[in-house]
Enzyme design. Structure first.
Site, PDB file in Angstrom:
ATOM      1  N   GLU A 138      10.202   1.578  10.193  1.00 36.75           N
ATOM      2  CA  GLU A 138      11.229   2.581  10.133  1.00 36.75           C
ATOM      3  C   GLU A 138      10.245   3.761  10.327  1.00 36.75           C
ATOM      4  O   GLU A 138       9.586   4.324   9.526  1.00 36.75           O
ATOM      5  CB  GLU A 138      11.730   2.663   8.619  1.00 36.75           C
ATOM      6  CG  GLU A 138      12.649   1.362   8.425  1.00 36.75           C
ATOM      7  CD  GLU A 138      14.017   1.558   8.779  1.00 36.75           C
ATOM      8  OE1 GLU A 138      14.307   2.476   9.533  1.00 36.75           O
ATOM      9  OE2 GLU A 138      14.482   0.679   8.663  1.00 36.75           O
TER      10      GLU A 138
ATOM     11  N   LYS B 292       0.896  -1.114  -0.040  1.00 37.54           N
ATOM     12  CA  LYS B 292      -0.035   0.049   0.266  1.00 37.54           C
ATOM     13  C   LYS B 292       0.813   1.343  -0.086  1.00 37.54           C
ATOM     14  O   LYS B 292       1.599   1.693   1.073  1.00 37.54           O
ATOM     15  CB  LYS B 292      -1.044  -0.046   1.325  1.00 37.54           C
ATOM     16  CG  LYS B 292      -1.982   0.999   1.067  1.00 37.54           C
ATOM     17  CD  LYS B 292      -2.582   1.930   2.121  1.00 37.54           C
ATOM     18  CE  LYS B 292      -1.878   2.699   2.876  1.00 37.54           C
ATOM     19  NZ  LYS B 292      -1.488   4.054   1.900  1.00 37.54           N
TER      20      LYS B 292
ATOM     21  N   GLU C  81      10.493  16.460  14.890  1.00 38.31           N
ATOM     22  CA  GLU C  81      11.134  16.459  13.475  1.00 38.31           C
ATOM     23  C   GLU C  81      10.484  17.557  12.692  1.00 38.31           C
ATOM     24  O   GLU C  81       9.382  17.842  12.756  1.00 38.31           O
ATOM     25  CB  GLU C  81      10.518  15.100  12.939  1.00 38.31           C
ATOM     26  CG  GLU C  81      11.230  14.672  11.863  1.00 38.31           C
ATOM     27  CD  GLU C  81      10.511  12.992  11.500  1.00 38.31           C
ATOM     28  OE1 GLU C  81       9.683  12.803  11.755  1.00 38.31           O
ATOM     29  OE2 GLU C  81      11.276  12.273  11.056  1.00 38.31           O
TER      30      GLU C  81
ATOM     31  N   CYS D 269      13.566  11.064   6.726  1.00 42.19           N
ATOM     32  CA  CYS D 269      13.834  10.803   8.383  1.00 42.19           C
ATOM     33  C   CYS D 269      15.098  10.750   8.944  1.00 42.19           C
ATOM     34  O   CYS D 269      15.331  10.775  10.110  1.00 42.19           O
ATOM     35  CB  CYS D 269      12.978   9.508   8.476  1.00 42.19           C
ATOM     36  SG  CYS D 269      13.451   8.333   7.559  1.00 42.19           S
TER      37      CYS D 269
END
Ligand code: ADP
Length: 472
Positions: A247, A172, A376, A281
């Protein structure tokens, strides 16, 4: 308007379903549509992958390797078209998109080879009339859920080792970037990979995810995305004790020591910070510079950052494309405003251009209580702060729930290794702003995730260990 279908059990289907628009973030234009699939199609994909598993897993490693290699060759042949599709749906500059296709395909070539090296063991027994064997077997059907920031690499990094190990998959892709993923699957079909081995479903993330996570036949989930969604999926996967590779988020510190090569540090930090407009990331998120080189680094860094060109990724010479959507822009602007409100200095950039573009930004005088030092960023903002001792900077760098990547710049090998070992991060770029590569393990400590992708470590995630004790 071009419409792309989903691929289940060797058939392109979904024409009859409601359609979802795919939007070019650089122009806000709808560039294509894909099906809005849900539970029914997700279950169909499981049945297909489950059926295909017995045949695919019983092929020899050499046969599986050959299929993966064919897929690799086709991706190479179509790299320009794939890169263009990626830039159109995701926004990154074309040269970066092309770089990503090369990187993504690197996983196919690496795992086409690694498929042949899934070795067993013979363990010395305590008695002469026993032999203790260990062999590796594929985990089974794998659910693959991927994000929009690397529309090709996040798929091949999971699917290549899964296929090499003998697993079958349902993918997906992120709702923002399904086209690159679908085109990759078209090439997999062209490569002759048997039907049912790779399935791809676009649509309602929660309905598709839930159908996959509830089903006992699905033995593993491999996910890249936010820590928040990762946590939720981990909880849902617990019902059937699925194996997990996650992850998740990162908040990478950069440490520039007093003896760093400043020119090199500037170049590498720009690569680590501004690639994909800061939407990775492993992007540098907090830059700690030693007092004695702070001013000289800041000056050079700011000058170079202000030369970066913002624009539509399809145009020649563009370094920074748009952010993916309005939420991303808001988060970044909130961080800039919070920092400036608390006393940070805006050295360059800071403005929104045409909805989704943000000028590459450098903030100095940054303190640890500012949002950009805790959350982040996922955008082109580089907060720079000072430090005076090694002990202090290690403590500040480790003060995070995340532990994915960290960067260190120093000309001293022993300092570099000492600090690398003290940092609670899974990936260290020591004088290197771009450490990711298919043959090395990528993954995080703490809430940045579980498991590793890439290298021989990456294939282990798709293998079960079987111990056979033979009495003779
Ligand atoms: P990002 O913030 O990078 O968009 P997300 O974690 O939201 O990251 O998304 C990563 C992937 O996870 C996407 O493919 C998205 O559709 C999918 N996803 C998001 N929520 C769910 C959910 N509840 N169940 C399954 N998949 C989900």
């Amino acid at each position: 308007m071009k419409h792309f279908n989903i691929f289940i059990d060797g058939q392109w289907i979904g024409e009859d379903l409601e359609k979802i628009d795919v939007i070019n973030p650089a122009t806000s234009e709808v560039v294509a549509t894909v099906p809005n699939a849900g539970k029914k199609e997700a279950e169909h994909a499981i049945a297909s992958a489950y059926r295909a598993f017995s045949e695919w897993s019983s092929l020899s490693a050499y046969e599986r390797s050959e299929y993966i290699r064919q897929w690799y060759d086709l991706i190479n042949e179509h790299q320009d078209e794939l890169a263009k599709t990626m830039t159109v749906e995701q926004g990154k500059p074309l040269k970066e998109a092309l770089g990503e296709i090369g990187y993504a395909n690197g996983f196919l070539s690496w795992y086409a080879e690694e498929a042949k090296r899934i070795y067993g063991e013979l363990i010395p027994a305590t008695s002469q009339n026993k032999r203790l064997f260990v062999q590796k077997q594929p985990v089974g059907v794998v659910a693959v859920i991927t994000p929009w920031n690397f529309p090709a690499a996040m798929i091949t990094r999971k699917v290549a080792p899964a296929l090499a190990a003998g697993c079958t998959v349902m993918i997906k892709p992120a709702e923002q970037t399904p086209l690159t993923a679908i085109k990759l699957v078209e090439l997999a079909e062209k490569a002759g990979i048997p039907k049912g081995v790779i399935n791809i479903v676009t649509g309602n993330a929660e309905k598709i995810g839930d159908a996959w996570l509830q089903d006992e036949r699905v033995r593993k989930l491999t996910f890249t995305g936010s820590t928040e969604v990762g946590r939720l999926l981990m909880q849902k996967a617990s019902k059937t004790i699925k194996k997990l590779s996650l992850e998740l988020g990162g908040h990478a510190p950069v440490i520039i020591l007093d003896d760093a090569n400043i020119e090199k540090a500037v170049t590498e930090v720009i690569a680590a910070k501004f690639r994909n407009a800061g939407q990775t990331c492993v992007c540098a998120n907090r830059i700690y510079v030693h007092d004695s080189v702070y001013e000289s680094f800041l000056q050079k860094f700011k000058n170079k950052v202000s030369e970066l060109v913002v624009g539509n990724g399809l145009e020649e010479g563009v370094d920074i494309g748009p952010l993916i959507d309005k939420h991303a822009v808001k988060k970044v602007i909130d961080q800039i405003e919070d920092a400036v409100g608390k006393g940070a200095v805006l050295e360059t950039g800071g403005k929104v251009i045409n909805d989704l573009f943000i000028e590459p930004t450098v903030l100095s005088n940054v303190e640890d209580d500012m949002l950009c030092m805790m959350e982040e960023t996922f955008g082109p903002v580089a907060p720079v702060t000072r430090f005076s001792s090694e002990e202090e900077v290690i403590k500040r760098a480790n003060n995070s729930i995340f532990g994915l990547a960290a960067y260190i710049f120093t000309e001293s090998i022993s300092k570099g290794i000492r600090i690398s070992e003290a940092l609670d991060y899974g990936i260290i770029g020591l004088n290197d702003g771009l450490p990711s590569t298919p043959q090395a393990p990528f993954g995080g400590f703490k809430q940045s995730g579980l498991g590793r992708e890439g290298g021989y470590h990456g294939i282990e995630e798709y293998l079960e260990v079987k111990y056979i004790s033979l009495g003779i």
